[in-house]
Design a protein around this motif. Sequence first.
Motif, PDB file in Angstrom:
ATOM      1  N   UNK A 176       0.835  -1.196   0.000  1.00 22.13           N
ATOM      2  CA  UNK A 176       0.000   0.000   0.000  1.00 22.13           C
ATOM      3  C   UNK A 176       0.868   1.244   0.000  1.00 22.13           C
ATOM      4  N   UNK A 177       0.754   2.003  -1.095  1.00 20.11           N
ATOM      5  CA  UNK A 177       1.423   3.303  -1.177  1.00 20.11           C
ATOM      6  C   UNK A 177       0.547   4.308  -0.456  1.00 20.11           C
ATOM      7  N   UNK A 178       1.178   5.234   0.242  1.00 22.15           N
ATOM      8  CA  UNK A 178       0.439   6.263   0.962  1.00 22.15           C
ATOM      9  C   UNK A 178       1.082   7.617   0.737  1.00 22.15           C
ATOM     10  N   UNK A 179       0.315   8.647   0.983  1.00 20.19           N
ATOM     11  CA  UNK A 179       0.843  10.001   1.110  1.00 20.19           C
ATOM     12  C   UNK A 179       0.347  10.497   2.464  1.00 20.19           C
ATOM     13  N   UNK A 180       1.240  11.144   3.185  1.00 18.35           N
ATOM     14  CA  UNK A 180       0.942  11.633   4.526  1.00 18.35           C
ATOM     15  C   UNK A 180       1.047  13.143   4.551  1.00 18.35           C
ATOM     16  N   UNK A 181       0.199  13.787   5.343  1.00 25.67           N
ATOM     17  CA  UNK A 181       0.220  15.244   5.466  1.00 25.67           C
ATOM     18  C   UNK A 181       0.231  15.634   6.937  1.00 25.67           C
ATOM     19  N   UNK A 182       0.984  16.704   7.241  1.00 29.21           N
ATOM     20  CA  UNK A 182       0.928  17.258   8.598  1.00 29.21           C
ATOM     21  C   UNK A 182       0.178  18.593   8.599  1.00 29.21           C
ATOM     22  N   UNK A 183      -0.509  18.882   7.497  1.00 25.17           N
ATOM     23  CA  UNK A 183      -1.253  20.121   7.358  1.00 25.17           C
ATOM     24  C   UNK A 183      -0.486  21.192   6.608  1.00 25.17           C
ATOM     25  N   UNK A 184       0.841  21.055   6.553  1.00 26.27           N
ATOM     26  CA  UNK A 184       1.664  22.023   5.843  1.00 26.27           C
ATOM     27  C   UNK A 184       2.523  21.375   4.771  1.00 26.27           C
ATOM     28  N   UNK A 185       2.986  20.170   5.051  1.00 25.51           N
ATOM     29  CA  UNK A 185       3.824  19.418   4.107  1.00 25.51           C
ATOM     30  C   UNK A 185       3.270  18.020   3.970  1.00 25.51           C
ATOM     31  N   UNK A 186       3.736  17.328   2.932  1.00 25.37           N
ATOM     32  CA  UNK A 186       3.341  15.948   2.746  1.00 25.37           C
ATOM     33  C   UNK A 186       4.527  15.140   2.247  1.00 25.37           C
ATOM     34  N   UNK A 187       4.419  13.820   2.354  1.00 33.18           N
ATOM     35  CA  UNK A 187       5.469  12.922   1.856  1.00 33.18           C
ATOM     36  C   UNK A 187       4.827  11.617   1.406  1.00 33.18           C
ATOM     37  N   UNK A 188       5.581  10.876   0.616  1.00 31.12           N
ATOM     38  CA  UNK A 188       5.154   9.548   0.194  1.00 31.12           C
ATOM     39  C   UNK A 188       5.634   8.520   1.200  1.00 31.12           C
ATOM     40  N   UNK A 189       4.959   7.394   1.198  1.00 33.92           N
ATOM     41  CA  UNK A 189       5.363   6.312   2.073  1.00 33.92           C
ATOM     42  C   UNK A 189       4.763   4.996   1.627  1.00 33.92           C
ATOM     43  N   UNK A 190       5.081   3.976   2.371  1.00 32.91           N
ATOM     44  CA  UNK A 190       4.534   2.637   2.163  1.00 32.91           C
ATOM     45  C   UNK A 190       4.134   2.104   3.530  1.00 32.91           C
ATOM     46  N   UNK A 191       3.054   1.356   3.550  1.00 30.32           N
ATOM     47  CA  UNK A 191       2.641   0.684   4.772  1.00 30.32           C
ATOM     48  C   UNK A 191       3.271  -0.703   4.775  1.00 30.32           C
ATOM     49  N   UNK A 192       3.794  -1.101   5.915  1.00 30.05           N
ATOM     50  CA  UNK A 192       4.372  -2.438   6.043  1.00 30.05           C
ATOM     51  C   UNK A 192       3.268  -3.479   5.847  1.00 30.05           C
ATOM     52  N   UNK A 193       3.641  -4.660   5.389  1.00 30.41           N
ATOM     53  CA  UNK A 193       2.641  -5.686   5.071  1.00 30.41           C
ATOM     54  C   UNK A 193       1.830  -6.099   6.300  1.00 30.41           C
ATOM     55  N   UNK A 194       2.368  -5.951   7.508  1.00 26.42           N
ATOM     56  CA  UNK A 194       1.593  -6.324   8.690  1.00 26.42           C
ATOM     57  C   UNK A 194       0.394  -5.399   8.910  1.00 26.42           C
ATOM     58  N   UNK A 195       0.327  -4.282   8.179  1.00 30.49           N
ATOM     59  CA  UNK A 195      -0.810  -3.364   8.269  1.00 30.49           C
ATOM     60  C   UNK A 195      -1.855  -3.616   7.186  1.00 30.49           C
ATOM     61  N   UNK A 196      -1.599  -4.593   6.310  1.00 36.50           N
ATOM     62  CA  UNK A 196      -2.507  -4.847   5.184  1.00 36.50           C
ATOM     63  C   UNK A 196      -3.952  -5.050   5.627  1.00 36.50           C
ATOM     64  N   UNK A 197      -4.180  -5.839   6.660  1.00 44.60           N
ATOM     65  CA  UNK A 197      -5.555  -6.128   7.070  1.00 44.60           C
ATOM     66  C   UNK A 197      -6.294  -4.851   7.474  1.00 44.60           C
ATOM     67  N   UNK A 198      -5.631  -3.974   8.219  1.00 48.67           N
ATOM     68  CA  UNK A 198      -6.258  -2.704   8.610  1.00 48.67           C
ATOM     69  C   UNK A 198      -6.638  -1.876   7.387  1.00 48.67           C
ATOM     70  N   UNK A 199      -5.752  -1.865   6.400  1.00 50.16           N
ATOM     71  CA  UNK A 199      -5.988  -1.069   5.192  1.00 50.16           C
ATOM     72  C   UNK A 199      -7.056  -1.684   4.297  1.00 50.16           C
TER      73      UNK A 199
END
Length: 133
Positions: free
Chosen positions: A67-90
Amino acid sequence: TSSSASLHILPTPQLSRSESPFKTMALEPGAIEAMMTETISPEGGHRPVVQLAYLKTVEAPNNNKRHKVALSDGGRWCYGMAATQLNQLLETGEISVGCLIRIDRFQVNDMGPRKIVIILDLKVVGTARPIQG
C-alpha cells in the motif's frame, strides 16, 4: 466527629461516533519534515500524528499486496509505504483516506532521489475528514 468521604464510581459513558474522544486530536505541524530529516524517531518516543492523504494498493511479487500512501501534517506531505503487517487494517477499511493516524513505529528509506516513510505500526486517532495541507 470524623468525616469520611465516600468514593462514587460512575459507569463509563457509551460514546456515539459523533462524540468520539478522537475529535480533539490534531495534526502535528512540522512532523513530516522532522520524520524525513530523521530529527525525530520512534526510539526517541516520537509518535507523530499525521493525516492519510492518499492510499493506493499495488501488486507486489509473489501475489502480495503493498500500500502506497501520502501523509500530510497540514503544511507538508510525503510519500510512504505501509508495512505488510498493516494490510488487514488497510483492506478492511479501518484506515481510510482522510483519517488521522499516530505513527508508532516508522523508518525512512532512500528511494533514488527521494526518501519515503515506511510505516511499521500505527493507530487511528481520528475519523476521516477533508485533507489538510
